[in-house]
Design an enzyme around this catalytic site. Structure first.
Site, PDB file in Angstrom:
ATOM      1  N   ASP A 133       0.755  -1.251   0.000  1.00 40.40           N
ATOM      2  CA  ASP A 133       0.000   0.000   0.000  1.00 40.40           C
ATOM      3  C   ASP A 133       0.783   1.297   0.000  1.00 40.40           C
ATOM      4  O   ASP A 133       0.543   2.158  -0.816  1.00 40.40           O
ATOM      5  CB  ASP A 133      -0.870   0.094   1.267  1.00 40.40           C
ATOM      6  CG  ASP A 133      -2.324  -0.161   0.994  1.00 40.40           C
ATOM      7  OD1 ASP A 133      -2.641  -0.473  -0.143  1.00 40.40           O
ATOM      8  OD2 ASP A 133      -3.112  -0.057   1.938  1.00 40.40           O
ATOM      9  N   CYS A 165     -20.065  -3.086 -12.810  1.00 40.75           N
ATOM     10  CA  CYS A 165     -19.525  -2.188 -11.773  1.00 40.75           C
ATOM     11  C   CYS A 165     -19.805  -0.728 -12.121  1.00 40.75           C
ATOM     12  O   CYS A 165     -20.115   0.079 -11.232  1.00 40.75           O
ATOM     13  CB  CYS A 165     -18.035  -2.444 -11.551  1.00 40.75           C
ATOM     14  SG  CYS A 165     -17.049  -2.294 -13.038  1.00 40.75           S
TER      15      CYS A 165
HETATM   16  C1  B12 Z   1      -5.153   5.499  -3.448  1.00 41.67           C
HETATM   17  C2  B12 Z   1      -5.780   4.151  -3.316  1.00 41.67           C
HETATM   18  C3  B12 Z   1      -7.167   4.095  -3.284  1.00 41.67           C
HETATM   19  C4  B12 Z   1      -8.044   5.294  -3.610  1.00 41.67           C
HETATM   20  C5  B12 Z   1      -8.082   5.485  -5.148  1.00 41.67           C
HETATM   21  C6  B12 Z   1      -8.390   4.177  -5.877  1.00 41.67           C
HETATM   22  C7  B12 Z   1      -7.942   4.114  -7.310  1.00 41.67           C
HETATM   23  N1  B12 Z   1      -8.739   3.428  -8.120  1.00 41.67           N
HETATM   24  O1  B12 Z   1      -6.898   4.615  -7.673  1.00 41.67           O
HETATM   25  C8  B12 Z   1      -9.394   4.908  -2.943  1.00 41.67           C
HETATM   26  C9  B12 Z   1      -9.449   5.474  -1.539  1.00 41.67           C
HETATM   27  C10 B12 Z   1     -10.647   5.339  -3.685  1.00 41.67           C
HETATM   28  C11 B12 Z   1      -9.238   3.399  -2.866  1.00 41.67           C
HETATM   29  C12 B12 Z   1     -10.322   2.544  -2.741  1.00 41.67           C
HETATM   30  C13 B12 Z   1     -10.211   1.176  -2.674  1.00 41.67           C
HETATM   31  N2  B12 Z   1      -9.082   0.473  -2.560  1.00 41.67           N
HETATM   32 CO1  B12 Z   1      -7.321   1.247  -2.726  1.00 41.67          CO
HETATM   33  N3  B12 Z   1      -5.529   1.820  -2.974  1.00 41.67           N
HETATM   34  C14 B12 Z   1      -5.005   2.975  -3.205  1.00 41.67           C
HETATM   35  C15 B12 Z   1      -3.481   2.859  -3.293  1.00 41.67           C
HETATM   36  C16 B12 Z   1      -2.897   3.223  -1.937  1.00 41.67           C
HETATM   37  C17 B12 Z   1      -2.822   3.668  -4.398  1.00 41.67           C
HETATM   38  C18 B12 Z   1      -3.494   3.494  -5.792  1.00 41.67           C
HETATM   39  C19 B12 Z   1      -3.087   4.546  -6.778  1.00 41.67           C
HETATM   40  O2  B12 Z   1      -1.916   4.859  -6.913  1.00 41.67           O
HETATM   41  N4  B12 Z   1      -4.074   5.105  -7.453  1.00 41.67           N
HETATM   42  C20 B12 Z   1      -3.870   6.108  -8.434  1.00 41.67           C
HETATM   43  C21 B12 Z   1      -4.366   5.556  -9.788  1.00 41.67           C
HETATM   44  C22 B12 Z   1      -4.372   6.459 -10.983  1.00 41.67           C
HETATM   45  O3  B12 Z   1      -3.442   4.591 -10.081  1.00 41.67           O
HETATM   46  P1  B12 Z   1      -3.867   3.140 -10.517  1.00 41.67           P
HETATM   47  O4  B12 Z   1      -5.332   2.988 -10.608  1.00 41.67           O
HETATM   48  O5  B12 Z   1      -3.082   2.194  -9.684  1.00 41.67           O
HETATM   49  O6  B12 Z   1      -3.265   3.162 -11.976  1.00 41.67           O
HETATM   50  C23 B12 Z   1      -3.972   2.500 -12.954  1.00 41.67           C
HETATM   51  C24 B12 Z   1      -4.491   3.335 -14.057  1.00 41.67           C
HETATM   52  O7  B12 Z   1      -3.582   4.302 -14.319  1.00 41.67           O
HETATM   53  C25 B12 Z   1      -4.636   2.258 -15.083  1.00 41.67           C
HETATM   54  N5  B12 Z   1      -4.090   2.577 -16.371  1.00 41.67           N
HETATM   55  C26 B12 Z   1      -2.949   2.126 -16.841  1.00 41.67           C
HETATM   56  N6  B12 Z   1      -2.743   2.553 -18.063  1.00 41.67           N
HETATM   57  C27 B12 Z   1      -3.812   3.276 -18.384  1.00 41.67           C
HETATM   58  C28 B12 Z   1      -4.097   3.939 -19.540  1.00 41.67           C
HETATM   59  C29 B12 Z   1      -5.284   4.659 -19.590  1.00 41.67           C
HETATM   60  C30 B12 Z   1      -5.566   5.387 -20.836  1.00 41.67           C
HETATM   61  C31 B12 Z   1      -6.166   4.690 -18.489  1.00 41.67           C
HETATM   62  C32 B12 Z   1      -7.409   5.454 -18.568  1.00 41.67           C
HETATM   63  C33 B12 Z   1      -5.856   4.010 -17.335  1.00 41.67           C
HETATM   64  C34 B12 Z   1      -4.677   3.294 -17.290  1.00 41.67           C
HETATM   65  O8  B12 Z   1      -3.860   1.149 -14.691  1.00 41.67           O
HETATM   66  C35 B12 Z   1      -3.058   1.572 -13.641  1.00 41.67           C
HETATM   67  C36 B12 Z   1      -2.645   0.409 -12.826  1.00 41.67           C
HETATM   68  O9  B12 Z   1      -3.745  -0.185 -12.165  1.00 41.67           O
HETATM   69  C37 B12 Z   1      -3.341   1.317  -3.613  1.00 41.67           C
HETATM   70  C38 B12 Z   1      -2.024   0.699  -3.173  1.00 41.67           C
HETATM   71  C39 B12 Z   1      -0.942   0.932  -4.230  1.00 41.67           C
HETATM   72  N7  B12 Z   1       0.204   1.398  -3.790  1.00 41.67           N
HETATM   73  O10 B12 Z   1      -1.146   0.699  -5.402  1.00 41.67           O
HETATM   74  C40 B12 Z   1      -4.576   0.723  -2.911  1.00 41.67           C
HETATM   75  C41 B12 Z   1      -5.264  -0.476  -3.583  1.00 41.67           C
HETATM   76  C42 B12 Z   1      -5.392  -0.194  -5.042  1.00 41.67           C
HETATM   77  N8  B12 Z   1      -6.591  -0.456  -2.978  1.00 41.67           N
HETATM   78  C43 B12 Z   1      -7.087  -1.604  -2.736  1.00 41.67           C
HETATM   79  C44 B12 Z   1      -8.394  -1.851  -2.229  1.00 41.67           C
HETATM   80  C45 B12 Z   1      -8.673  -3.247  -1.688  1.00 41.67           C
HETATM   81  C46 B12 Z   1      -9.364  -0.837  -2.235  1.00 41.67           C
HETATM   82  C47 B12 Z   1     -10.872  -0.972  -1.965  1.00 41.67           C
HETATM   83  C48 B12 Z   1     -11.484  -2.270  -2.494  1.00 41.67           C
HETATM   84  C49 B12 Z   1     -11.126  -0.835  -0.434  1.00 41.67           C
HETATM   85  C50 B12 Z   1     -12.600  -0.739  -0.049  1.00 41.67           C
HETATM   86  N9  B12 Z   1     -13.373  -1.798  -0.149  1.00 41.67           N
HETATM   87  O11 B12 Z   1     -13.068   0.279   0.385  1.00 41.67           O
HETATM   88  C51 B12 Z   1     -11.423   0.283  -2.692  1.00 41.67           C
HETATM   89  C52 B12 Z   1     -11.794  -0.010  -4.155  1.00 41.67           C
HETATM   90  C53 B12 Z   1     -12.277   1.190  -4.922  1.00 41.67           C
HETATM   91  C54 B12 Z   1     -11.943   1.085  -6.399  1.00 41.67           C
HETATM   92  N10 B12 Z   1     -12.920   0.724  -7.218  1.00 41.67           N
HETATM   93  O12 B12 Z   1     -10.787   1.326  -6.796  1.00 41.67           O
HETATM   94  C55 B12 Z   1      -6.139  -2.728  -3.159  1.00 41.67           C
HETATM   95  C56 B12 Z   1      -6.604  -3.318  -4.485  1.00 41.67           C
HETATM   96  C57 B12 Z   1      -6.302  -4.788  -4.629  1.00 41.67           C
HETATM   97  C58 B12 Z   1      -6.692  -5.269  -5.993  1.00 41.67           C
HETATM   98  N11 B12 Z   1      -7.016  -6.555  -6.082  1.00 41.67           N
HETATM   99  O13 B12 Z   1      -6.708  -4.540  -6.962  1.00 41.67           O
HETATM  100  C59 B12 Z   1      -4.753  -1.942  -3.254  1.00 41.67           C
HETATM  101  C60 B12 Z   1      -3.794  -2.435  -4.321  1.00 41.67           C
HETATM  102  C61 B12 Z   1      -4.117  -2.064  -1.860  1.00 41.67           C
HETATM  103  C62 B12 Z   1      -3.437  -3.410  -1.624  1.00 41.67           C
HETATM  104  N12 B12 Z   1      -2.161  -3.373  -1.287  1.00 41.67           N
HETATM  105  O14 B12 Z   1      -4.014  -4.468  -1.734  1.00 41.67           O
HETATM  106  N13 B12 Z   1      -7.951   3.021  -2.961  1.00 41.67           N
END
Ligand code: B12
Length: 359
Positions: free
Chosen positions: A140, A200
């Protein structure tokens, strides 16, 4: 020389449910997406996501010898034991005074549980490798895009709800990593997609999941009830329903959930923590931050502070429309926190409107 097959076998012995190997190199596409996402303000108050680039560079500078990442997954799914479960939108006026907790927070704090398993795994790997293998652990909090990394390590693909979906464990998998100086053969990245399924997107109560592949955290109930520190926007309050901490709607509707196996880690189940529901009126009996920290020190709920949790409790009480909550909410009008007072006032108004509409 220890092989990746041995590492996987040891991870399984310790109890991890999935294990894959990835090379520590950047994710150009995901990093661009992260920048775009945060520049559009979709990260809300999570300021630490703004300087990801700088944090990432600082982090990796500390491990010039990093050669591979052992990516681990932990199945945290278990079924509800408390019944009847208020899984449907709250029944106005019915008088239920419990709020729902997201599954990831039912048991003991997973950071601590995983840290203990990490210690066991590191010990086993060092014993077999025959030298003092260097490790840096992450769950995380490190500047690592854990879902993108898990996809690279072959676990599964990133679903429309932005969670990593494993074909075997669905979306209910915690992700954790051991960065190491071991030279290991990398796994093949997983290729897959949700296809035409959009449950979803359609079922999210606040429409936080966008067609573009982004999650607008500012609307996400998980964000609003855990990470957001200030007032909950009025227009979103009724949509929060009875979620007092986190939200699982986008995971629960995922078709992969139907096939989900229960976890064999008892620490992550209802019996080891606050469980799936909390008594909302009892939360108001916690009078100080210290008492709050003591009560929730072993639970992921400690991520929110007393003010935030009571704010959330007010929103849920307002949504439940329970007359029983009125004396507690009226007392909350004397709280020193303006945040709690404002949300208590809103909840009282909701309940009173309901009473007068019935009269
Ligand atoms: C900040 C964070 C949140 C935030 C933002 C969530 C989000 N979607 O980003 C909030 C508080 C909302 C949240 C909620 C939850 N979270 Co959270 N969260 C994190 C955290 C700490 C950082 C994520 C991050 O950097 N987000 C920023 C976004 C932009 O980055 P990203 O989504 O990872 O990047 C993706 C996009 O960029 C996409 N992408 C890639 N290329 C491209 C290209 C295009 C064009 C587009 C559009 C997108 C795209 O892919 C990338 C990789 O996944 C991670 C831990 C970690 N270090 O990763 C846990 C993590 C993601 N969370 C987790 C969990 C369990 C949850 C919840 C289920 C908890 C709950 N029940 O309340 C919810 C789920 C909500 C949801 N639908 O996402 C788990 C997910 C496990 C899994 N199997 O995926 C993690 C990995 C923690 C862990 N160590 O297990 N979370």
């Amino acid at each position: 020389m220890i092989t990746k097959e041995r590492i996987k076998a040891l991870a399984q012995e310790v109890g991890f449910h999935t294990c894959g190997i990835a090379i520590p190199k950047p994710f150009p596409e995901a990093e661009v997406a992260l920048r775009e996402w945060s520049s559009q303000g979709k990260h809300g108050e999570m300021k630490y996501l703004e300087n990801y680039e700088e944090r990432k560079n600082q982090f990796w500078k500390k491990f010039p010898d990093a050669k591979s990442v052992i990516v681990l997954g932990v199945n945290y799914f278990s079924r509800d034991i408390s019944s009847p479960h208020p899984s449907l939108p709250p029944q106005r006026g019915e008088g239920k005074v419990v709020g729902r907790v997201a599954r990831y927070a039912w048991g003991e704090d997973y950071h601590k549980v995983i840290a203990r398993k990490f210690d066991l795994l590191k010990e086993k790997i060092r014993a077999e490798a025959g030298y003092d293998v260097q490790f840096e652990s992450a769950v995380d909090t490190k500047p690592i895009l854990e879902r993108a990394l898990a996809q690279r390590a072959g676990f599964g693909f990133i679903g429309k709800q932005t969670q990593l979906l494993s074909l075997q464990f669905g979306p209910w998998l915690f992700l954790a990593e051991l960065i190491t100086d071991l030279e290991l053969e990398a796994d093949e990245p997983f290729q897959g997609s949700c296809g035409t399924c959009r449950l979803c997107i359609d079922e999210c109560p606040t429409q936080a999941i966008e067609e573009s592949g982004y999650l607008d955290a500012r609307k996400c109930i998980a964000y609003l009830t855990i990470e957001h520190k200030t007032e909950i926007p009025i227009e979103l309050r009724s949509k929060i329903g009875n979620w007092v901490f986190g939200c699982d709607e986008c995971l629960t509707v995922c078709p992969y959930t139907a096939k989900q196996k229960e976890t064999d880690w008892p620490e992550l189940t209802e019996k080891s923590g606050v469980g799936s529901q909390v008594d909302l009126l009892k939360l108001f009996e916690i009078k100080s931050n210290r008492e709050y920290e003591e009560k929730f020190q072993k639970s992921p709920i400690s991520r929110a502070n007393r003010k935030q949790l009571l704010r959330n409790a007010c929103v849920v009480l307002g949504n439940l429309g329970s007359e029983k909550a009125l004396p507690t909410l009226k007392k909350a009008l004397n709280e020193s926190s303006a945040l709690i007072r404002e949300h208590a006032r809103w909840a009282i108004e909701q309940i009173q409107n309901l009473i007068s509409s019935k009269a």
